[in-house]
Design a protein around this motif. Structure first.
Motif, PDB file in Angstrom:
ATOM      1  N   ASN A   1      -4.945  -3.031  -1.513  1.00 56.46           N
ATOM      2  CA  ASN A   1      -6.127  -2.987  -0.638  1.00 56.46           C
ATOM      3  C   ASN A   1      -6.139  -4.122   0.371  1.00 56.46           C
ATOM      4  OD1 ASN A   1      -7.014  -0.723  -1.944  1.00 56.46           O
ATOM      5  ND2 ASN A   1      -8.798  -1.665  -2.894  1.00 56.46           N
TER       6      ASN A   1
ATOM      7  N   THR B   1       2.815   6.425  -7.041  1.00 57.89           N
ATOM      8  CA  THR B   1       1.832   7.270  -7.729  1.00 57.89           C
ATOM      9  C   THR B   1       1.980   8.743  -7.383  1.00 57.89           C
ATOM     10  OG1 THR B   1       0.203   6.826  -5.965  1.00 57.89           O
ATOM     11  CG2 THR B   1       0.158   5.397  -7.911  1.00 57.89           C
TER      12      THR B   1
ATOM     13  N   ASN C   1       2.822   1.683  -3.280  1.00 62.02           N
ATOM     14  CA  ASN C   1       1.975   2.192  -4.354  1.00 62.02           C
ATOM     15  C   ASN C   1       1.722   3.683  -4.200  1.00 62.02           C
ATOM     16  OD1 ASN C   1       0.784   0.228  -6.443  1.00 62.02           O
ATOM     17  ND2 ASN C   1       0.678  -0.978  -4.568  1.00 62.02           N
TER      18      ASN C   1
ATOM     19  N   ILE D   1      -3.562  -2.302  -7.408  1.00 65.58           N
ATOM     20  CA  ILE D   1      -4.678  -1.779  -6.618  1.00 65.58           C
ATOM     21  C   ILE D   1      -5.240  -2.844  -5.682  1.00 65.58           C
ATOM     22  CG2 ILE D   1      -7.056  -0.939  -6.782  1.00 65.58           C
ATOM     23  CD1 ILE D   1      -6.230   0.535  -9.324  1.00 65.58           C
TER      24      ILE D   1
ATOM     25  N   PRO E   1     -12.151  -4.212  -5.969  1.00 69.33           N
ATOM     26  CA  PRO E   1     -12.031  -2.976  -6.757  1.00 69.33           C
ATOM     27  C   PRO E   1     -12.251  -3.253  -8.236  1.00 69.33           C
ATOM     28  CG  PRO E   1      -9.870  -3.761  -6.073  1.00 69.33           C
ATOM     29  CD  PRO E   1     -10.878  -4.599  -5.343  1.00 69.33           C
TER      30      PRO E   1
ATOM     31  N   HIS F   1      -8.579   3.263   0.462  1.00 71.10           N
ATOM     32  CA  HIS F   1      -8.299   2.280  -0.582  1.00 71.10           C
ATOM     33  C   HIS F   1      -7.718   2.963  -1.818  1.00 71.10           C
ATOM     34  CE1 HIS F   1     -11.797   3.743  -2.779  1.00 71.10           C
ATOM     35  NE2 HIS F   1     -12.512   3.621  -1.677  1.00 71.10           N
ATOM     36  N   LEU F   2      -7.144   2.155  -2.699  1.00 73.58           N
ATOM     37  CA  LEU F   2      -6.547   2.677  -3.927  1.00 73.58           C
ATOM     38  C   LEU F   2      -7.368   2.311  -5.151  1.00 73.58           C
ATOM     39  CD1 LEU F   2      -2.730   2.035  -3.327  1.00 73.58           C
ATOM     40  CD2 LEU F   2      -4.045   4.126  -2.969  1.00 73.58           C
ATOM     41  N   ALA F   3      -8.673   2.116  -4.963  1.00 72.00           N
ATOM     42  CA  ALA F   3      -9.530   1.699  -6.074  1.00 72.00           C
ATOM     43  C   ALA F   3      -9.470   2.664  -7.251  1.00 72.00           C
ATOM     44  CB  ALA F   3     -10.979   1.545  -5.593  1.00 72.00           C
TER      45      ALA F   3
ATOM     46  N   SER G   1      -6.692   4.611  -7.803  1.00 69.98           N
ATOM     47  CA  SER G   1      -5.282   4.967  -7.861  1.00 69.98           C
ATOM     48  C   SER G   1      -4.996   6.124  -6.895  1.00 69.98           C
ATOM     49  CB  SER G   1      -4.866   5.305  -9.301  1.00 69.98           C
ATOM     50  OG  SER G   1      -3.463   5.437  -9.397  1.00 69.98           O
TER      51      SER G   1
ATOM     52  N   GLU H   1      -4.794  10.343  -9.987  1.00 70.31           N
ATOM     53  CA  GLU H   1      -5.969   9.710  -9.398  1.00 70.31           C
ATOM     54  C   GLU H   1      -7.186   9.976 -10.285  1.00 70.31           C
ATOM     55  OE1 GLU H   1      -8.376   9.650  -5.104  1.00 70.31           O
ATOM     56  OE2 GLU H   1      -6.725  11.035  -5.453  1.00 70.31           O
TER      57      GLU H   1
ATOM     58  N   HIS I   1       0.830  -1.207   0.000  1.00 74.82           N
ATOM     59  CA  HIS I   1       0.000   0.000   0.000  1.00 74.82           C
ATOM     60  C   HIS I   1       0.861   1.253   0.000  1.00 74.82           C
ATOM     61  CE1 HIS I   1      -2.866   3.036   1.543  1.00 74.82           C
ATOM     62  NE2 HIS I   1      -3.803   2.270   1.012  1.00 74.82           N
TER      63      HIS I   1
END
Length: 549
Positions: free
Chosen positions: A343, A83, A79, A339, A308, A362-364, A366, A371, A76
């Motif tokens: 999560n 990003t 990521n 992703i 996701p 969460h990174l659903a 990005s 994003e 997590h």
């Protein structure tokens, strides 16, 4: 720090079977590196994530179609770092070493995903800000309440098509159709909604032999739309992009429309199907939802953690030699935003059964500058669509055993093939024409709310109010705003660049020239101002009581 890639992209490795060849059935490729495609990855992606995490930690080497090497980021925090640091990890795919040495070409199954285009998703810095600004500003012009009425109307139209049958496949007859209907209307091409558009949108991200042809079909439709809107502007998203001060050329507009259409469609179709699957297969989930302990938006948010709509996003490319998660990343290496594994990272989510309602970490969608800017449109389609379906068919039941459900996976997503359900047959319902998608532009000033009580002096609680303005008997009265309407568009989490702009409920106002002065109320007119808050209503009640005394 180590690197497991013992061969360079493009070096002699023997003949590579085509992407859909059974030879790719084995999970491991050259050097023992696991393939991020093929039967194993598609059948059990979460199992693959667990194996990679156990073997390599938070950053793992994988092979893409054609056994081209890349890095899958599982952690997590890793990521988030990737990003949020475009200076180290760029979105410009032209940096990819495998592309430069010819290991991958325009006929590669993932070409529609990685081929550089003049759009914000492949840009950094000032170019990204200019292009993305045009997208987010145009999204800010979308009338959130009008869109929600469109979604509700289209949802009911779809339900009308099968409500008398007593049986439905919720994937092919609902979740795959609703997002495309809505997005075609928002972009300004409702006439282009058809089966071929739905199929092409699905095919583009699957890495199939026909993905390139599907991409060409969608782009041709959007190019013709841009040409038409240059000649005949309308109140739609395509026109707003064309007219934006950023001055996007026709190619930039067409490519951005393609990006928005495909990303929003794929994500939302998967999200709706995943929410409905949880409703039909998890008794506790359904009991909380039907019992009022969980709202549909909360159910959607929980699903964004557990399933996701995009499991991974390809990609990022290393600007220079660097390190991530203890691995040595070389300049030009490709990286994948993981992703789904992020999560389920044990560091941030040690108990996968824990309730994640209210937690949007969460990174659903990005993260960082790239994003997803349209995440709240996707949330709205899922929220309203699922709610409308369950209101019409509250007795939906899964028509097969849960273990009979089948999935199709690819590098970016995993979606249900079918979700068959039974229900008691019932007659169709009427639907009506919704208002325009767009807000008035430019927007007038918000209404100013004044007290109707005269005060003789200031109080410690609030400053003195001005004298009330006399209202003639014939003056129109502003229509009341329901609590539901006041909260429309409030799904935006407002974090970073994922915020597509202020919501309609918070920023728009009524144009006084459009307020009716006589006759019946205009039911389709949306009072575009925030509803009177509870403290204000309470103060008015107390003031009237005090004046009467």
């Amino acid at each position: 720090m180590t690197t497991p890639f013992h061969y360079e992209p493009g070096a002699a490795r023997g003949p590579v079977p085509p992407p859909e060849c059974p030879a790719h059935g084995l999970g491991a490729g050259p050097g023992g590196i696991r393939r991020f495609y093929g039967p194993e990855a598609e059948r059990d992606p979460h199992g693959l994530y667990d194996k990679l995490r156990a073997e390599h930690g938070t950053v793992a080497p994988v092979l893409l179609h054609g056994d081209v090497p890349a890095w899958l980021v599982l952690g997590h925090s890793e990521n988030l770092h990737m990003t949020r640091t475009p200076s180290q990890f760029s979105r410009d795919s032209r940096r990819w070493r495998a592309l430069q040495d010819g290991s991958v070409g325009p006929d590669h199954p993932l070409a529609p995903i990685f081929t550089w285009q003049p759009i914000c998703v492949f840009a950094d810095g000032a170019t990204h800000e200019r292009q993305r600004g045009a997208v987010t500003d145009s999204m800010g012009r979308i009338d959130t309440r009008g869109v929600r009425r469109h979604i509700n109307r289209y949802s009911n139209r779809l339900v009308n098509e099968f409500c008398q049958e007593g049986h439905v496949d919720l994937v092919s007859q609902f979740s795959e159709r609703l997002p495309m209907m809505v997005m075609c209307a928002i972009l300004g091409m409702p006439e282009e909604y058809n089966d071929r558009m739905v199929q092409a949108a699905r095919d583009m991200t699957r890495g199939t032999a026909t993905a390139v042809a599907s991409n060409a079909y969608v782009l041709d439709v959007l190019t013709r739309l841009v040409e038409r809107r240059r000649r005949e502007p309308a109140d739609d998203f395509a026109t707003w992009l064309i007219e934006h001060p950023a001055g996007l050329n026709d190619q930039e507009v067409s490519e951005h429309l393609r990006l928005i259409l495909i990303a929003s469609y794929e994500a939302t179709a998967n999200l709706i199907a995943n929410v409905l699957r949880m409703v039909l297969t998890d008794p506790r989930f359904r009991a909380r939802l039907s019992g009022g302990h969980m709202t549909v938006p909360e159910a959607v948010e929980q699903t964004l953690w557990d399933e996701p709509p995009f499991t991974a996003v390809f990609g990022r490319w290393a600007v220079g030699d660097t390190e991530l998660g203890g691995k040595r990343i070389r300049a030009g290496d490709a990286l994948i935003v993981g992703i789904a594994p992020a999560n389920t990272d044990p560091v941030v989510r040690p108990d996968l059964g824990a309730d994640m309602v209210g937690n949007r970490a969460h990174l659903a969608f990005s993260g960082g500058p790239h994003e997803c800017p349209g995440q709240d449109i996707g949330r709205a389609i899922a929220d309203v669509g699922v709610d409308a379906l369950l209101m019409r068919l509250p007795d939906l039941e899964l028509a097969v055993d849960e273990n009979e459900l089948k999935w199709i996976g690819n590098i970016m997503s995993r979606h249900l093939v079918e979700l068959p359900a039974d229900f008691a047959a019932r007659p169709p319902q009427d639907d009506r024409e919704p208002p325009s998608m767009g807000r008035p532009h430019p927007q007038p000033q918000e209404w100013e709310v004044q007290s109707a009580v005269r005060h003789t002096g200031p109080t410690p609680e609030r400053p003195p109010a001005p004298d009330p303005v006399p209202v003639p008997p014939a003056a129109p009265v502003a229509p009341a705003v329901s609590a539901a309407a006041a909260t429309d568009g409030a799904a935006n989490d407002g974090t970073g660049e994922g915020d597509p702009g202020p919501s309609a409920a918070a920023t728009t106002a009524v144009d006084p020239a459009e307020t009716p002065t006589a006759g019946p109320a205009v039911t389709d007119r949306i009072p575009q101002q925030r509803g009177v808050s509870a403290p204000t209503r309470l103060w008015r009640v107390v003031s009237r009581w005090w004046s009467a005394g």
